[in-house]
Design a protein around this motif. Structure first.
Motif, PDB file in Angstrom:
ATOM      1  N   ALA A 142       0.816  -1.216   0.000  1.00 23.71           N
ATOM      2  CA  ALA A 142       0.000   0.000   0.000  1.00 23.71           C
ATOM      3  C   ALA A 142       0.850   1.265   0.000  1.00 23.71           C
ATOM      4  O   ALA A 142       0.518   2.261  -0.654  1.00 23.71           O
ATOM      5  CB  ALA A 142      -0.952  -0.007   1.192  1.00 23.71           C
ATOM      6  N   GLU A 143       1.961   1.242   0.723  1.00 28.02           N
ATOM      7  CA  GLU A 143       2.817   2.428   0.815  1.00 28.02           C
ATOM      8  C   GLU A 143       3.323   2.846  -0.562  1.00 28.02           C
ATOM      9  O   GLU A 143       3.269   4.018  -0.948  1.00 28.02           O
ATOM     10  CB  GLU A 143       4.005   2.138   1.735  1.00 28.02           C
ATOM     11  CG  GLU A 143       4.992   3.296   1.853  1.00 28.02           C
ATOM     12  CD  GLU A 143       6.221   2.931   2.673  1.00 28.02           C
ATOM     13  OE1 GLU A 143       7.141   3.767   2.749  1.00 28.02           O
ATOM     14  OE2 GLU A 143       6.275   1.807   3.221  1.00 28.02           O
ATOM     15  N   SER A 248      12.855  -1.278  -1.825  1.00 30.47           N
ATOM     16  CA  SER A 248      11.556  -1.122  -2.483  1.00 30.47           C
ATOM     17  C   SER A 248      10.427  -0.953  -1.475  1.00 30.47           C
ATOM     18  O   SER A 248      10.345  -1.695  -0.489  1.00 30.47           O
ATOM     19  CB  SER A 248      11.256  -2.330  -3.367  1.00 30.47           C
ATOM     20  OG  SER A 248       9.994  -2.187  -3.991  1.00 30.47           O
ATOM     21  N   ASP A 249       9.540   0.016  -1.759  1.00 34.08           N
ATOM     22  CA  ASP A 249       8.337   0.190  -0.944  1.00 34.08           C
ATOM     23  C   ASP A 249       7.109  -0.402  -1.615  1.00 34.08           C
ATOM     24  O   ASP A 249       6.008  -0.336  -1.077  1.00 34.08           O
ATOM     25  CB  ASP A 249       8.102   1.677  -0.644  1.00 34.08           C
ATOM     26  CG  ASP A 249       7.885   2.514  -1.899  1.00 34.08           C
ATOM     27  OD1 ASP A 249       7.997   1.979  -3.017  1.00 34.08           O
ATOM     28  OD2 ASP A 249       7.587   3.722  -1.767  1.00 34.08           O
ATOM     29  N   LEU A 250       7.287  -1.005  -2.793  1.00 37.32           N
ATOM     30  CA  LEU A 250       6.162  -1.567  -3.544  1.00 37.32           C
ATOM     31  C   LEU A 250       6.118  -3.085  -3.482  1.00 37.32           C
ATOM     32  O   LEU A 250       5.057  -3.687  -3.566  1.00 37.32           O
ATOM     33  CB  LEU A 250       6.241  -1.115  -5.011  1.00 37.32           C
ATOM     34  CG  LEU A 250       4.972  -1.315  -5.827  1.00 37.32           C
ATOM     35  CD1 LEU A 250       3.994  -0.165  -5.584  1.00 37.32           C
ATOM     36  CD2 LEU A 250       5.291  -1.418  -7.313  1.00 37.32           C
ATOM     37  N   PHE A 251       7.282  -3.687  -3.294  1.00 32.97           N
ATOM     38  CA  PHE A 251       7.436  -5.136  -3.387  1.00 32.97           C
ATOM     39  C   PHE A 251       8.239  -5.588  -2.175  1.00 32.97           C
ATOM     40  O   PHE A 251       9.412  -5.257  -2.034  1.00 32.97           O
ATOM     41  CB  PHE A 251       8.149  -5.470  -4.701  1.00 32.97           C
ATOM     42  CG  PHE A 251       8.408  -6.931  -4.949  1.00 32.97           C
ATOM     43  CD1 PHE A 251       7.478  -7.897  -4.603  1.00 32.97           C
ATOM     44  CD2 PHE A 251       9.585  -7.329  -5.561  1.00 32.97           C
ATOM     45  CE1 PHE A 251       7.719  -9.249  -4.855  1.00 32.97           C
ATOM     46  CE2 PHE A 251       9.840  -8.662  -5.823  1.00 32.97           C
ATOM     47  CZ  PHE A 251       8.909  -9.622  -5.469  1.00 32.97           C
ATOM     48  N   SER A 252       7.601  -6.343  -1.279  1.00 30.46           N
ATOM     49  CA  SER A 252       8.225  -6.662   0.008  1.00 30.46           C
ATOM     50  C   SER A 252       9.066  -7.930  -0.051  1.00 30.46           C
ATOM     51  O   SER A 252       8.852  -8.819  -0.887  1.00 30.46           O
ATOM     52  CB  SER A 252       7.143  -6.830   1.082  1.00 30.46           C
ATOM     53  OG  SER A 252       6.444  -8.043   0.896  1.00 30.46           O
ATOM     54  N   ALA A 253      10.005  -8.012   0.875  1.00 25.39           N
ATOM     55  CA  ALA A 253      10.813  -9.222   1.004  1.00 25.39           C
ATOM     56  C   ALA A 253       9.945 -10.412   1.373  1.00 25.39           C
ATOM     57  O   ALA A 253      10.208 -11.550   0.948  1.00 25.39           O
ATOM     58  CB  ALA A 253      11.899  -9.003   2.051  1.00 25.39           C
ATOM     59  N   ASP A 254       8.879 -10.188   2.137  1.00 24.76           N
ATOM     60  CA  ASP A 254       7.966 -11.265   2.513  1.00 24.76           C
ATOM     61  C   ASP A 254       7.261 -11.834   1.286  1.00 24.76           C
ATOM     62  O   ASP A 254       7.139 -13.054   1.136  1.00 24.76           O
ATOM     63  CB  ASP A 254       6.940 -10.737   3.517  1.00 24.76           C
ATOM     64  CG  ASP A 254       5.987 -11.818   3.985  1.00 24.76           C
ATOM     65  OD1 ASP A 254       6.450 -12.812   4.571  1.00 24.76           O
ATOM     66  OD2 ASP A 254       4.762 -11.677   3.751  1.00 24.76           O
TER      67      ASP A 254
END
Length: 297
Positions: A142-143, A248-254
């Motif tokens: 979301a961020e 990246s703030d769009l694609f998380s490590a999780d």
């Protein structure tokens, strides 16, 4: 500007738009005539110039095709802004395959281009000889989505390239903390164009923001109306690489870890000291793409 030679070519969408791609040829006599081309699909506000690093690294040994979605670069702007959506871009790319008579390609999809690649995997998996997803997965954070909504379609213009570079430095410095002003100048020249009025502005139809802004982010970051996990799973069975910018703030490590659990054969590479999106000039990104290409039969 890429130092590699290319030709400007076009195909036509079902609704009559003339859509553009750069075509970097394979070297004559390279001995690799059986290789499928590399097909590059750009992010939301980007164009064919975004993939100059890919062309510089691999054109000649490979044919490299850099497509521009409707409303970007030299492609026609859509008559109906409501067509600025991933399913339409996927349909346009199916028309590309049909009209160019390309049987299969190694697809490198950056951000939106990666979403389109996943949709292609569901519609025509036989077209994908291999896939690189650049800083994108089935879940959008979301961020990052809110950040993009804040700037897409703003229509700002600048009097000089250096003014444009300074603006990118201010807006994208968090994503590229190691960039010098010369790097932002190069980024500006890839993402912007000189207009007939002498001003420099972003090289896309500002109306692409209309359907994007109207979409609300779904629960847990799932894109509305698109459960992309089945589309991602459709990529199994071919060489697959996913790149993630460390910042990246769009694609998380999780999400990246969950993707690797779904398709264990996928190579997952985190590109250090870069956010959304890696430019594909980074040594880690370039080496990972070379490894994937070495797997293509």
């Amino acid at each position: 500007m890429s130092e590699s030679e290319y030709e400007d070519r076009y195909w036509e969408s079902a609704d009559g738009l003339k859509l553009h791609y750069r075509d970097y040829p394979r070297d004559a006599g390279s001995g690799h005539d059986d290789r499928p081309p590399i097909l590059c699909l750009p992010g939301l506000t980007r164009n064919a110039r975004d993939f100059e690093p890919v062309a510089d690294a691999f054109a000649g040994e490979w044919r490299v095709i850099c497509a521009e979605f409707r409303g970007r670069g030299k492609s026609d702007y859509a008559k109906d802004p409501a067509t600025y959506l991933p399913p339409q871009y996927a349909a346009d790319m199916l028309a590309f395959f049909e009209q160019t008579e390309i049987d299969r390609a190694v697809v490198i999809g950056t951000s939106l281009g990666g979403l389109v690649t996943m949709l292609l995997a569901m519609a025509a998996p036989e077209k994908l000889a291999g896939v690189v997803l650049n800083d994108i997965g089935p879940v959008i954070e979301a961020e990052g989505l809110e950040r993009i909504k804040d700037y897409v379609g703003q229509g700002r213009s600048f009097p000089t390239w250096m003014h444009a570079a300074r603006e990118l430095q201010a807006s994208s410095g968090d994503a590229y903390p190691d960039f010098a002003i010369s790097d932002f100048l190069k980024l500006a020249k890839r993402s912007m164009c000189l207009c007939s009025n002498g001003r420099i502005q972003l090289d896309y139809d500002m109306k692409i923001a209309e359907p994007f802004a109207a979409a609300d982010n779904g629960a847990d970051g799932e894109l509305p109306a698109f459960d992309l996990w089945p589309a991602f799973r459709a990529l199994a069975g071919r060489p697959l690489l996913t790149l993630r910018g460390e910042l990246s703030d769009l694609f998380s490590a999780d999400t990246l870890a969950k993707m690797q659990a779904e398709i264990p054969d996928m190579e997952a590479v985190t590109v250090p000291r870069v956010g959304h999106v890696p430019t594909l000039e980074e040594p880690a990104a370039r080496a990972a793409i070379a490894r994937l290409l070495a797997k293509i039969a």
